[in-house]
Scaffold this active site. Structure first.
Site, PDB file in Angstrom:
ATOM      1  N   CYS A 108      -4.475 -34.197 -15.649  1.00 17.43           N
ATOM      2  CA  CYS A 108      -5.408 -33.774 -16.665  1.00 17.43           C
ATOM      3  C   CYS A 108      -6.376 -32.782 -16.005  1.00 17.43           C
ATOM      4  CB  CYS A 108      -6.450 -34.622 -17.066  1.00 17.43           C
ATOM      5  SG  CYS A 108      -5.512 -36.105 -17.705  1.00 17.43           S
ATOM      6  N   CYS A 130     -18.005 -39.773 -12.481  1.00 18.77           N
ATOM      7  CA  CYS A 130     -16.707 -39.955 -13.227  1.00 18.77           C
ATOM      8  C   CYS A 130     -15.801 -38.464 -12.789  1.00 18.77           C
ATOM      9  CB  CYS A 130     -16.881 -39.615 -14.548  1.00 18.77           C
ATOM     10  SG  CYS A 130     -17.160 -41.152 -15.508  1.00 18.77           S
ATOM     11  N   GLU A 182     -11.054 -45.153  -3.579  1.00 16.39           N
ATOM     12  CA  GLU A 182     -12.537 -45.361  -3.897  1.00 16.39           C
ATOM     13  C   GLU A 182     -12.910 -46.171  -4.975  1.00 16.39           C
ATOM     14  OE1 GLU A 182     -13.774 -41.094  -1.984  1.00 16.39           O
ATOM     15  OE2 GLU A 182     -13.762 -41.256  -4.217  1.00 16.39           O
ATOM     16  N   CYS A 204      -3.149 -39.423  -8.915  1.00 16.22           N
ATOM     17  CA  CYS A 204      -2.635 -39.880 -10.411  1.00 16.22           C
ATOM     18  C   CYS A 204      -1.612 -38.670 -10.706  1.00 16.22           C
ATOM     19  CB  CYS A 204      -4.057 -39.711 -11.260  1.00 16.22           C
ATOM     20  SG  CYS A 204      -3.430 -40.081 -13.175  1.00 16.22           S
ATOM     21  N   CYS A 242      -9.976 -32.952 -14.009  1.00 10.75           N
ATOM     22  CA  CYS A 242     -10.186 -34.345 -13.404  1.00 10.75           C
ATOM     23  C   CYS A 242      -9.627 -34.024 -11.811  1.00 10.75           C
ATOM     24  CB  CYS A 242      -9.631 -35.443 -13.697  1.00 10.75           C
ATOM     25  SG  CYS A 242      -9.405 -37.126 -12.992  1.00 10.75           S
TER      26      CYS A 242
HETATM   27  N1  SAH Z   1      -6.776 -42.491 -15.940  1.00 10.56           N
HETATM   28  C1  SAH Z   1      -7.542 -43.200 -16.771  1.00 10.56           C
HETATM   29  C2  SAH Z   1      -8.778 -44.004 -16.164  1.00 10.56           C
HETATM   30  C3  SAH Z   1      -9.338 -43.093 -14.934  1.00 10.56           C
HETATM   31  S1  SAH Z   1     -10.272 -41.860 -15.610  1.00 10.56           S
HETATM   32  C4  SAH Z   1      -8.220 -42.197 -17.919  1.00 10.56           C
HETATM   33  O1  SAH Z   1      -7.990 -41.169 -17.957  1.00 10.56           O
HETATM   34  O2  SAH Z   1      -8.637 -42.928 -18.889  1.00 10.56           O
HETATM   35  C5  SAH Z   1     -11.809 -42.429 -16.168  1.00 10.56           C
HETATM   36  C6  SAH Z   1     -12.480 -41.549 -17.388  1.00 10.56           C
HETATM   37  O3  SAH Z   1     -13.124 -40.386 -16.476  1.00 10.56           O
HETATM   38  C7  SAH Z   1     -11.738 -40.776 -18.203  1.00 10.56           C
HETATM   39  O4  SAH Z   1     -12.298 -40.865 -19.556  1.00 10.56           O
HETATM   40  C8  SAH Z   1     -11.731 -39.535 -17.543  1.00 10.56           C
HETATM   41  O5  SAH Z   1     -11.122 -38.683 -18.603  1.00 10.56           O
HETATM   42  C9  SAH Z   1     -13.067 -39.173 -17.040  1.00 10.56           C
HETATM   43  N2  SAH Z   1     -13.257 -38.070 -16.219  1.00 10.56           N
HETATM   44  C10 SAH Z   1     -12.493 -37.402 -15.557  1.00 10.56           C
HETATM   45  N3  SAH Z   1     -13.005 -36.357 -14.957  1.00 10.56           N
HETATM   46  C11 SAH Z   1     -14.297 -36.064 -15.533  1.00 10.56           C
HETATM   47  C12 SAH Z   1     -15.476 -35.497 -15.266  1.00 10.56           C
HETATM   48  N4  SAH Z   1     -15.327 -34.441 -14.359  1.00 10.56           N
HETATM   49  N5  SAH Z   1     -16.691 -35.761 -15.880  1.00 10.56           N
HETATM   50  C13 SAH Z   1     -16.636 -36.661 -16.799  1.00 10.56           C
HETATM   51  N6  SAH Z   1     -15.689 -37.634 -16.950  1.00 10.56           N
HETATM   52  C14 SAH Z   1     -14.423 -37.501 -16.458  1.00 10.56           C
HETATM   53 FE1  SF4 Z   2      -5.440 -39.277 -14.251  1.00  7.99          FE
HETATM   54 FE2  SF4 Z   2      -7.745 -38.150 -14.150  1.00  7.99          FE
HETATM   55 FE3  SF4 Z   2      -6.355 -37.747 -16.298  1.00  7.99          FE
HETATM   56 FE4  SF4 Z   2      -7.273 -40.318 -15.982  1.00  7.99          FE
HETATM   57  S1  SF4 Z   2      -8.463 -38.383 -16.326  1.00  7.99           S
HETATM   58  S2  SF4 Z   2      -5.210 -39.726 -16.456  1.00  7.99           S
HETATM   59  S3  SF4 Z   2      -7.352 -40.285 -13.417  1.00  7.99           S
HETATM   60  S4  SF4 Z   2      -5.820 -37.078 -14.219  1.00  7.99           S
END
Ligand code: SAH
Ligand code: SF4
Length: 350
Positions: free
Chosen positions: A116, A336, A92, A112, A119
């Site tokens: 985390c 996000c 996406e 990924c 996420c």
């Molecule tokens: N993997 C990379 C880029 C993709 S995630 C990273 O982690 O930086 C992009 C951003 O979205 C990251 O800062 C991540 O922490 C944030 N993110 C993930 N889940 C989220 C959520 N539920 N609400 C707000 N930000 C979120």
């Molecule tokens: Fe991967 Fe989501 Fe963590 Fe970014 S925030 S590194 S996409 S698991």
């Protein structure tokens, strides 16, 4: 053996291919610019190349094109594009219009591996890396869609969709070459931002190889908290990450962008803000606060408005540049952390 896809080649690799075919060097620029022109899907369209050579190219290589399988539009103007890849995986991308400017958020992997806890993409695990052609293909397809709808161009490109871009570094670097090339997508390095969860060795390799902007997802400067939120912290703890940020080769006038999700009662106290201010001292940076975008099935909550403002206030008092970035496109799961490439319903709006 399957034929190479020329969209996986940066200009240098394409030049090598051209010379393997004993073609004159000028063919490189000619073919390269055709590949990224709106509407090119086959060698047959390359009308300033002889029929004979087009036929030869067709026998030696392919050109793949991504076409969105679903386009969903949010009430707030955000548009989510889903692409089905050749092996049926879904990825996406999200287009976020802000006034006159369009920001496009692209994916770098299917799923990924970083895990985390907050996420949704992390919950999928890693299915596979995206190829350069699949990274650039998202941008090209959406640029063409905007052209068709007369909605302007893409002003900013952020690698904040599915995946950890620095875990797919080789393909990322090829894709960036194409995105920055004047005969490719012709972006300025000031308009592209790559976001990482903090893979320290890759960050330093990336800094040496690329001039685009770097965003670091920090979310806490305390190891006990960050360990729980982001498993990567157990390998590269806060001290190592911030040291890498200090060493990062920043171009003049550039700053590292720290992303900090605000999670209620986890990392949103005044003490957390003060500690953050202290630990970032001396790093040329700006801070983006992201109020957590609540996700079905996950226990995390976003703090209330007052708490978010207090947190920002404290960072301001320490002279940081701080923005609160609200997620957009929540009603179409485009915000996000919501990108999970779910199989979309066949009757979803197109
Ligand atoms: N993997 C990379 C880029 C993709 S995630 C990273 O982690 O930086 C992009 C951003 O979205 C990251 O800062 C991540 O922490 C944030 N993110 C993930 N889940 C989220 C959520 N539920 N609400 C707000 N930000 C979120
Ligand atoms: Fe991967 Fe989501 Fe963590 Fe970014 S925030 S590194 S996409 S698991």
């Amino acid at each position: 053996m399957s034929l190479p896809d020329l969209k996986n080649f940066d200009r240098a690799r394409l030049a090598a291919f051209v010379s393997e075919l004993d073609l004159p060097a000028f063919r490189t620029a000619q073919i390269f610019s055709w590949l990224y022109r709106p509407g090119t899907v086959s060698f047959q369209q390359m009308t300033d190349i002889s029929k004979q050579l087009r036929a030869e190219l067709e026998q030696r290589a392919t050109i793949t094109t991504l076409t969105p399988s679903v386009i969903e539009r949010s009430k707030d103007g955000t548009i989510k594009f889903a692409f089905e890849l050749a092996d049926s995986h879904l990825i996406e991308s999200v287009l976020i219009p802000e006034g006159e400017r369009n920001t496009l958020c692209v994916s770098s992997q299917v799923g990924c591996a970083m895990g985390c806890g907050f996420c949704l993409t992390g919950g999928l695990g890693l299915r596979r890396n995206l190829l350069p052609s699949e990274i650039v293909g998202q941008v090209q397809a959406i640029r063409d869609q905007l052209l068709a709808e007369d909605k302007g161009g893409i002003n900013n490109l952020v690698f904040m969709g599915m995946g950890e871009p620095l875990a797919n570094l080789d393909n990322l670097l090829v894709a960036l070459d194409i995105l920055l090339d004047q005969g490719g997508l012709d972006f300025s390095d000031r308009r592209i931002t790559v976001s990482t969860c903090g893979l320290v060795p890759q960050m330093l390799r990336f800094g040496a190889a690329s001039r685009v902007n770097l965003a670091v997802s920090l979310h806490s400067v305390r190891n006990d908290i960050r360990d729980k939120l982001m498993p990567v912290n157990r390998t590269y703890p806060v001290e190592a990450l911030l040291q890498a940020c200090r060493e990062y080769p920043l171009a003049p006038r550039k700053r590292i962008m720290f992303e900090y999700i605000l999670l209620k009662d986890i990392n949103d106290s005044d003490t957390d803000a003060r500690e953050l201010a202290m630990k970032l001292r001396g790093i040329r940076c700006k801070i983006n606060l992201l109020p957590y975008n609540e996700t079905d099935g996950l226990p995390y909550r976003r703090p209330d408005r007052g708490r978010i403002e207090n947190f920002q206030q404290i960072l301001w008092q320490h002279n940081y540049t701080v923005l609160v970035r609200e997620s957009r496109g929540g009603d179409i799961s485009a915000a996000c952390g919501q990108l999970a490439g779910k199989r979309l319903r066949a009757d979803a709006p197109v």
